[in-house]
Design an enzyme around this catalytic site. Sequence first.
Site, PDB file in Angstrom:
ATOM      1  N   SER A  21      60.093  28.484  28.132  1.00 26.97           N
ATOM      2  CA  SER A  21      59.721  28.634  26.739  1.00 26.97           C
ATOM      3  C   SER A  21      60.101  27.609  25.899  1.00 26.97           C
ATOM      4  O   SER A  21      59.081  27.038  24.919  1.00 26.97           O
ATOM      5  CB  SER A  21      60.102  29.745  26.134  1.00 26.97           C
ATOM      6  OG  SER A  21      61.483  30.037  25.817  1.00 26.97           O
TER       7      SER A  21
ATOM      8  N   THR B 188      69.670  31.639  32.227  1.00 25.47           N
ATOM      9  CA  THR B 188      70.794  30.992  32.444  1.00 25.47           C
ATOM     10  C   THR B 188      70.806  29.663  33.415  1.00 25.47           C
ATOM     11  O   THR B 188      71.896  29.208  34.201  1.00 25.47           O
ATOM     12  CB  THR B 188      71.942  32.043  33.169  1.00 25.47           C
ATOM     13  OG1 THR B 188      71.428  32.355  34.251  1.00 25.47           O
ATOM     14  CG2 THR B 188      72.117  32.869  31.831  1.00 25.47           C
ATOM     15  N   TRP B 189      69.739  29.275  33.539  1.00 26.15           N
ATOM     16  CA  TRP B 189      69.589  28.201  34.609  1.00 26.15           C
ATOM     17  C   TRP B 189      70.566  26.918  34.311  1.00 26.15           C
ATOM     18  O   TRP B 189      71.237  26.503  34.990  1.00 26.15           O
ATOM     19  CB  TRP B 189      68.155  27.358  34.510  1.00 26.15           C
ATOM     20  CG  TRP B 189      67.822  26.455  35.748  1.00 26.15           C
ATOM     21  CD1 TRP B 189      68.843  25.989  36.637  1.00 26.15           C
ATOM     22  CD2 TRP B 189      66.670  25.729  35.872  1.00 26.15           C
ATOM     23  NE1 TRP B 189      68.090  25.006  37.381  1.00 26.15           N
ATOM     24  CE2 TRP B 189      66.738  24.995  37.053  1.00 26.15           C
ATOM     25  CE3 TRP B 189      65.429  25.839  35.689  1.00 26.15           C
ATOM     26  CZ2 TRP B 189      65.921  24.030  37.616  1.00 26.15           C
ATOM     27  CZ3 TRP B 189      64.445  24.738  35.902  1.00 26.15           C
ATOM     28  CH2 TRP B 189      64.689  24.064  37.106  1.00 26.15           C
TER      29      TRP B 189
ATOM     30  N   TYR C  25      59.110  31.807  31.644  1.00 23.35           N
ATOM     31  CA  TYR C  25      60.328  30.995  31.482  1.00 23.35           C
ATOM     32  C   TYR C  25      59.971  29.680  31.375  1.00 23.35           C
ATOM     33  O   TYR C  25      58.948  29.343  31.057  1.00 23.35           O
ATOM     34  CB  TYR C  25      61.107  30.893  32.805  1.00 23.35           C
ATOM     35  CG  TYR C  25      60.540  30.292  34.149  1.00 23.35           C
ATOM     36  CD1 TYR C  25      60.632  29.024  34.102  1.00 23.35           C
ATOM     37  CD2 TYR C  25      59.865  31.166  35.383  1.00 23.35           C
ATOM     38  CE1 TYR C  25      59.808  28.355  35.441  1.00 23.35           C
ATOM     39  CE2 TYR C  25      59.227  30.699  36.017  1.00 23.35           C
ATOM     40  CZ  TYR C  25      59.479  29.260  36.223  1.00 23.35           C
ATOM     41  OH  TYR C  25      58.702  28.540  37.560  1.00 23.35           O
TER      42      TYR C  25
ATOM     43  N   GLY D  32      66.949  29.469  27.093  1.00 22.15           N
ATOM     44  CA  GLY D  32      68.178  28.962  27.601  1.00 22.15           C
ATOM     45  C   GLY D  32      69.235  28.384  26.306  1.00 22.15           C
ATOM     46  O   GLY D  32      68.619  27.996  25.293  1.00 22.15           O
TER      47      GLY D  32
ATOM     48  N   ARG E  99      73.132  26.870  25.596  1.00 20.58           N
ATOM     49  CA  ARG E  99      74.260  26.344  26.117  1.00 20.58           C
ATOM     50  C   ARG E  99      75.504  26.534  25.164  1.00 20.58           C
ATOM     51  O   ARG E  99      76.643  26.076  25.712  1.00 20.58           O
ATOM     52  CB  ARG E  99      74.323  24.653  26.442  1.00 20.58           C
ATOM     53  CG  ARG E  99      73.125  24.213  27.454  1.00 20.58           C
ATOM     54  CD  ARG E  99      73.077  22.675  27.381  1.00 20.58           C
ATOM     55  NE  ARG E  99      72.273  22.156  28.561  1.00 20.58           N
ATOM     56  CZ  ARG E  99      72.255  21.856  29.724  1.00 20.58           C
ATOM     57  NH1 ARG E  99      73.855  21.777  30.080  1.00 20.58           N
ATOM     58  NH2 ARG E  99      71.574  21.467  30.574  1.00 20.58           N
TER      59      ARG E  99
ATOM     60  N   TYR F 144      70.910  28.853  40.507  1.00 23.86           N
ATOM     61  CA  TYR F 144      71.279  28.053  39.440  1.00 23.86           C
ATOM     62  C   TYR F 144      72.646  27.541  39.751  1.00 23.86           C
ATOM     63  O   TYR F 144      73.522  28.263  39.402  1.00 23.86           O
ATOM     64  CB  TYR F 144      71.281  28.809  38.261  1.00 23.86           C
ATOM     65  CG  TYR F 144      69.791  29.495  37.953  1.00 23.86           C
ATOM     66  CD1 TYR F 144      68.551  29.019  38.436  1.00 23.86           C
ATOM     67  CD2 TYR F 144      69.542  30.737  37.025  1.00 23.86           C
ATOM     68  CE1 TYR F 144      67.412  29.441  38.042  1.00 23.86           C
ATOM     69  CE2 TYR F 144      68.329  31.155  36.501  1.00 23.86           C
ATOM     70  CZ  TYR F 144      67.149  30.454  37.533  1.00 23.86           C
ATOM     71  OH  TYR F 144      65.832  30.967  37.232  1.00 23.86           O
TER      72      TYR F 144
ATOM     73  N   ARG G  80      65.082  18.918  35.915  1.00 25.76           N
ATOM     74  CA  ARG G  80      64.403  18.688  34.796  1.00 25.76           C
ATOM     75  C   ARG G  80      63.229  17.587  35.359  1.00 25.76           C
ATOM     76  O   ARG G  80      62.081  17.883  35.192  1.00 25.76           O
ATOM     77  CB  ARG G  80      64.935  18.440  33.541  1.00 25.76           C
ATOM     78  CG  ARG G  80      65.690  19.457  32.922  1.00 25.76           C
ATOM     79  CD  ARG G  80      66.393  18.975  31.791  1.00 25.76           C
ATOM     80  NE  ARG G  80      67.726  18.292  32.065  1.00 25.76           N
ATOM     81  CZ  ARG G  80      68.536  18.004  31.234  1.00 25.76           C
ATOM     82  NH1 ARG G  80      68.557  18.264  29.868  1.00 25.76           N
ATOM     83  NH2 ARG G  80      69.480  17.151  31.643  1.00 25.76           N
TER      84      ARG G  80
ATOM     85  N   ASP H 102      68.909  36.958  32.301  1.00 24.15           N
ATOM     86  CA  ASP H 102      68.311  36.403  33.438  1.00 24.15           C
ATOM     87  C   ASP H 102      69.285  35.396  34.297  1.00 24.15           C
ATOM     88  O   ASP H 102      69.692  34.529  33.757  1.00 24.15           O
ATOM     89  CB  ASP H 102      66.853  35.818  33.206  1.00 24.15           C
ATOM     90  CG  ASP H 102      66.165  35.153  34.359  1.00 24.15           C
ATOM     91  OD1 ASP H 102      66.613  34.083  34.948  1.00 24.15           O
ATOM     92  OD2 ASP H 102      65.205  35.974  35.062  1.00 24.15           O
TER      93      ASP H 102
END
Length: 318
Positions: A208, A20-21, A206, A283, A285, A57, A230, A52
């Site tokens: 991935s 959930t970053w 993480y 992740g 969205r 975040y 990023r 997670d």
Amino acid sequence: MRYKEFGRTGLKLSEISVGTWALGGKDMGPVDEKDAIAAIHAMMDNGVNFIDTAPTYGRGASEEIVGKALEGRREQVALLTKCGIRWDEGPKNFSKGATRDSSPGSIRKQIDDSLRRLRTEYVDFYLIHWPDVNTPLEETAEVLKELKRAGKIRFTGVSNFEPDQLEKFYDLGVLDVIQYPYSMVNRTREDLLRQYHDKGVATMGYGSLGAGILTGAIRELPSFGPSDARLGFYDFFVEPKFSKVMKLLGVLDQIAQQRGVPVAQVTINWTTQCGIVDTSLTGVRSAAEAEENTAAMAWSLTEDEVARINQAIDTCLA
């Protein structure tokens, strides 16, 4: 959905988990709250039982979204959040106004703040997000044990610690789970993951999907804003590595086309089939992304396909 025993915790958790970053917004671009909640629900509806998150975040925004998403559904998932970072007054940015602090008093406050945002009385996993060199590990370990006794957390662990720190936490008896970056474009912690997986510690990978670069959605060198995490956190959104990853993506394209699946599913299966990661953070969205990612669990790469990808990694990223 595929599930694995999660270390020695006694839990059987999905091979992919909700990362959930990005849902915190700010650090990784804007996000719509309704879309974010729908994405979490879609992951759960398709069998994912592990989420997670972390206070960092979006400076609490991700935890708040997760808390809203889990209203009435909290017992359907294992929930992980983190600690070890507090904020002074300043911008909502990981690198500004943030201080690593794993002292007992700070962690006691951090867990209560997280539980409030998550709208729950406990979390299943509580990880020290980044090491704090100013606090003795023994003090941090003792407060984690205290929180276990209080029923606020069930299992403990760390993320992003160096090998000597990791071994100390293991010896102190608070290392139930470890979390490190792990993907085709980042295998720097592969040996650590294998070592502690063999010891029975639960392992998580993480990044991935490489912040989207391993889904095939990014084909041109992006121009992220200066505050976009990023750009600072990953080394493959700049040249020359970006072009090398694009060559690797060509091999993934071939396998995806032969299979009739999106590239992201090839990537997810490579990570979950590596043998040293119990669950891989993915992740999402939107609900559409969640549907696509979870569909990867309906099939597996062959040994030949895995070998093709590994050879491409070695060749393209050399």
